[in-house]
Design a protein around this motif. Sequence first.
Motif, PDB file in Angstrom:
ATOM      1  N   ASP A 114      32.426   2.211 -22.515  1.00 41.59           N
ATOM      2  CA  ASP A 114      31.715   1.579 -23.627  1.00 41.59           C
ATOM      3  C   ASP A 114      32.204   2.151 -24.965  1.00 41.59           C
ATOM      4  O   ASP A 114      31.421   2.638 -25.768  1.00 41.59           O
ATOM      5  N   VAL A 115      33.514   2.107 -25.172  1.00 37.97           N
ATOM      6  CA  VAL A 115      34.139   2.540 -26.423  1.00 37.97           C
ATOM      7  C   VAL A 115      35.119   1.466 -26.858  1.00 37.97           C
ATOM      8  O   VAL A 115      35.616   0.699 -26.028  1.00 37.97           O
ATOM      9  N   GLY A 116      35.402   1.424 -28.165  1.00 36.42           N
ATOM     10  CA  GLY A 116      36.331   0.416 -28.654  1.00 36.42           C
ATOM     11  C   GLY A 116      36.927   0.805 -29.992  1.00 36.42           C
ATOM     12  O   GLY A 116      36.484   1.756 -30.642  1.00 36.42           O
ATOM     13  N   GLU A 117      37.934   0.056 -30.390  1.00 33.78           N
ATOM     14  CA  GLU A 117      38.644   0.316 -31.644  1.00 33.78           C
ATOM     15  C   GLU A 117      37.767   0.123 -32.871  1.00 33.78           C
ATOM     16  O   GLU A 117      38.046   0.671 -33.933  1.00 33.78           O
ATOM     17  N   ASN A 118      36.732  -0.690 -32.750  1.00 35.11           N
ATOM     18  CA  ASN A 118      35.816  -0.924 -33.864  1.00 35.11           C
ATOM     19  C   ASN A 118      34.539  -0.142 -33.613  1.00 35.11           C
ATOM     20  O   ASN A 118      34.031  -0.106 -32.507  1.00 35.11           O
ATOM     21  N   GLY A 119      34.010   0.465 -34.646  1.00 38.60           N
ATOM     22  CA  GLY A 119      32.731   1.155 -34.496  1.00 38.60           C
ATOM     23  C   GLY A 119      32.868   2.659 -34.375  1.00 38.60           C
ATOM     24  O   GLY A 119      33.952   3.234 -34.482  1.00 38.60           O
ATOM     25  N   GLU A 120      31.720   3.274 -34.120  1.00 38.92           N
ATOM     26  CA  GLU A 120      31.616   4.732 -34.123  1.00 38.92           C
ATOM     27  C   GLU A 120      32.358   5.425 -32.989  1.00 38.92           C
ATOM     28  O   GLU A 120      32.627   6.619 -33.069  1.00 38.92           O
ATOM     29  N   THR A 121      32.677   4.714 -31.935  1.00 38.56           N
ATOM     30  CA  THR A 121      33.273   5.356 -30.751  1.00 38.56           C
ATOM     31  C   THR A 121      34.797   5.406 -30.783  1.00 38.56           C
ATOM     32  O   THR A 121      35.402   5.970 -29.877  1.00 38.56           O
ATOM     33  N   LYS A 122      35.416   4.848 -31.807  1.00 37.83           N
ATOM     34  CA  LYS A 122      36.889   4.757 -31.812  1.00 37.83           C
ATOM     35  C   LYS A 122      37.566   6.125 -31.742  1.00 37.83           C
ATOM     36  O   LYS A 122      38.647   6.246 -31.174  1.00 37.83           O
ATOM     37  N   ASP A 123      36.923   7.170 -32.285  1.00 38.19           N
ATOM     38  CA  ASP A 123      37.519   8.511 -32.252  1.00 38.19           C
ATOM     39  C   ASP A 123      37.448   9.152 -30.866  1.00 38.19           C
ATOM     40  O   ASP A 123      38.068  10.190 -30.638  1.00 38.19           O
ATOM     41  N   LEU A 124      36.703   8.559 -29.953  1.00 38.76           N
ATOM     42  CA  LEU A 124      36.540   9.126 -28.613  1.00 38.76           C
ATOM     43  C   LEU A 124      37.435   8.465 -27.566  1.00 38.76           C
ATOM     44  O   LEU A 124      37.512   8.939 -26.435  1.00 38.76           O
ATOM     45  N   ILE A 125      38.095   7.383 -27.932  1.00 38.41           N
ATOM     46  CA  ILE A 125      38.871   6.596 -26.968  1.00 38.41           C
ATOM     47  C   ILE A 125      39.885   7.456 -26.220  1.00 38.41           C
ATOM     48  O   ILE A 125      39.927   7.452 -24.986  1.00 38.41           O
ATOM     49  N   ARG A 126      40.711   8.179 -26.959  1.00 37.89           N
ATOM     50  CA  ARG A 126      41.796   8.943 -26.332  1.00 37.89           C
ATOM     51  C   ARG A 126      41.238   9.943 -25.319  1.00 37.89           C
ATOM     52  O   ARG A 126      41.765  10.081 -24.211  1.00 37.89           O
ATOM     53  N   GLY A 134      43.260  10.633 -15.996  1.00 33.13           N
ATOM     54  CA  GLY A 134      43.571  11.922 -15.382  1.00 33.13           C
ATOM     55  C   GLY A 134      42.905  12.089 -14.029  1.00 33.13           C
ATOM     56  O   GLY A 134      43.330  12.907 -13.217  1.00 33.13           O
ATOM     57  N   SER A 135      41.861  11.311 -13.777  1.00 37.70           N
ATOM     58  CA  SER A 135      41.165  11.344 -12.485  1.00 37.70           C
ATOM     59  C   SER A 135      41.721  10.301 -11.515  1.00 37.70           C
ATOM     60  O   SER A 135      41.213  10.151 -10.410  1.00 37.70           O
ATOM     61  N   GLY A 136      42.742   9.557 -11.959  1.00 35.26           N
ATOM     62  CA  GLY A 136      43.410   8.615 -11.066  1.00 35.26           C
ATOM     63  C   GLY A 136      42.893   7.186 -11.114  1.00 35.26           C
ATOM     64  O   GLY A 136      43.237   6.375 -10.255  1.00 35.26           O
ATOM     65  N   PHE A 137      42.080   6.861 -12.101  1.00 42.53           N
ATOM     66  CA  PHE A 137      41.527   5.511 -12.200  1.00 42.53           C
ATOM     67  C   PHE A 137      42.078   4.805 -13.429  1.00 42.53           C
ATOM     68  O   PHE A 137      42.444   5.436 -14.415  1.00 42.53           O
ATOM     69  N   ASP A 138      42.111   3.474 -13.373  1.00 39.71           N
ATOM     70  CA  ASP A 138      42.471   2.683 -14.538  1.00 39.71           C
ATOM     71  C   ASP A 138      41.254   2.621 -15.445  1.00 39.71           C
ATOM     72  O   ASP A 138      40.124   2.465 -14.974  1.00 39.71           O
ATOM     73  N   ALA A 139      41.489   2.711 -16.755  1.00 40.61           N
ATOM     74  CA  ALA A 139      40.402   2.655 -17.725  1.00 40.61           C
ATOM     75  C   ALA A 139      40.544   1.407 -18.580  1.00 40.61           C
ATOM     76  O   ALA A 139      41.654   1.012 -18.939  1.00 40.61           O
ATOM     77  N   ARG A 140      39.420   0.792 -18.914  1.00 41.33           N
ATOM     78  CA  ARG A 140      39.392  -0.358 -19.822  1.00 41.33           C
ATOM     79  C   ARG A 140      38.410  -0.043 -20.941  1.00 41.33           C
ATOM     80  O   ARG A 140      37.362   0.551 -20.714  1.00 41.33           O
ATOM     81  N   ILE A 141      38.785  -0.444 -22.158  1.00 37.89           N
ATOM     82  CA  ILE A 141      37.904  -0.271 -23.307  1.00 37.89           C
ATOM     83  C   ILE A 141      37.563  -1.648 -23.863  1.00 37.89           C
ATOM     84  O   ILE A 141      38.166  -2.651 -23.478  1.00 37.89           O
ATOM     85  N   LYS A 142      36.608  -1.685 -24.800  1.00 41.67           N
ATOM     86  CA  LYS A 142      36.222  -2.951 -25.409  1.00 41.67           C
ATOM     87  C   LYS A 142      37.432  -3.576 -26.094  1.00 41.67           C
ATOM     88  O   LYS A 142      38.231  -2.866 -26.666  1.00 41.67           O
ATOM     89  N   PRO A 143      37.625  -4.853 -26.007  1.00 39.17           N
ATOM     90  CA  PRO A 143      36.714  -5.882 -25.504  1.00 39.17           C
ATOM     91  C   PRO A 143      36.875  -6.172 -24.007  1.00 39.17           C
ATOM     92  O   PRO A 143      36.245  -7.084 -23.493  1.00 39.17           O
ATOM     93  N   ASP A 144      37.712  -5.397 -23.301  1.00 34.95           N
ATOM     94  CA  ASP A 144      37.984  -5.654 -21.882  1.00 34.95           C
ATOM     95  C   ASP A 144      37.074  -4.882 -20.930  1.00 34.95           C
ATOM     96  O   ASP A 144      37.283  -4.932 -19.717  1.00 34.95           O
ATOM     97  N   SER A 145      36.094  -4.184 -21.449  1.00 36.42           N
ATOM     98  CA  SER A 145      35.253  -3.331 -20.599  1.00 36.42           C
ATOM     99  C   SER A 145      33.884  -3.958 -20.325  1.00 36.42           C
ATOM    100  O   SER A 145      32.841  -3.336 -20.494  1.00 36.42           O
TER     101      SER A 145
END
Length: 157
Positions: A114-126, A134-145
């Motif tokens: 529940d993070v995306g390029e727009n909004g308060e969470t953009k600094d947490l994406i990386r 790093g845990s072996g799973f594919d990750a998706r961010i907004k708008p694909d999450s």
Amino acid sequence: MTFISPSKGRMGFDEAFADLIAYVHEQPDNRYKIIVGTDSQVTDGETCFVTALIVYRHGKGARYYYTREKESLGRSLRQRIFYETSRSLGLASRLAEKLAENGYADLNVEIHLDVGENGETKDLIREVVGMVSGSGFDARIKPDSYGASTVADKYTK
């Protein structure tokens, strides 16, 4: 861990897993994606965390289950996002292990954040994408999450 299925009611992890596998067996020739996503909502000092488990049949619908937890501990947005990610990772790891034990290691588990390029969470994406990949799973961010931002979000309110 108790899950709720909108169509089948309350069930434990093993029951939800069996139902997920039965859904795959209904049309075994289709392609499937297993998605785990968590969202949270703060209301009146209480935080509701919802983790969704979705089995998506490509082009032909999906079935999902969710688990809900409430806590009164106040967390910053950063702490909530990391806790959401860890909840998703915990379920995804347990699910991937169970899939492998039962001969379904080819069903990939994807984690929706529940993070995306727009909004308060953009600094947490990386950081959170790094935790997931790093845990072996594919990750998706907004708008694909949509597993987090649509399915889990629906039950946080």
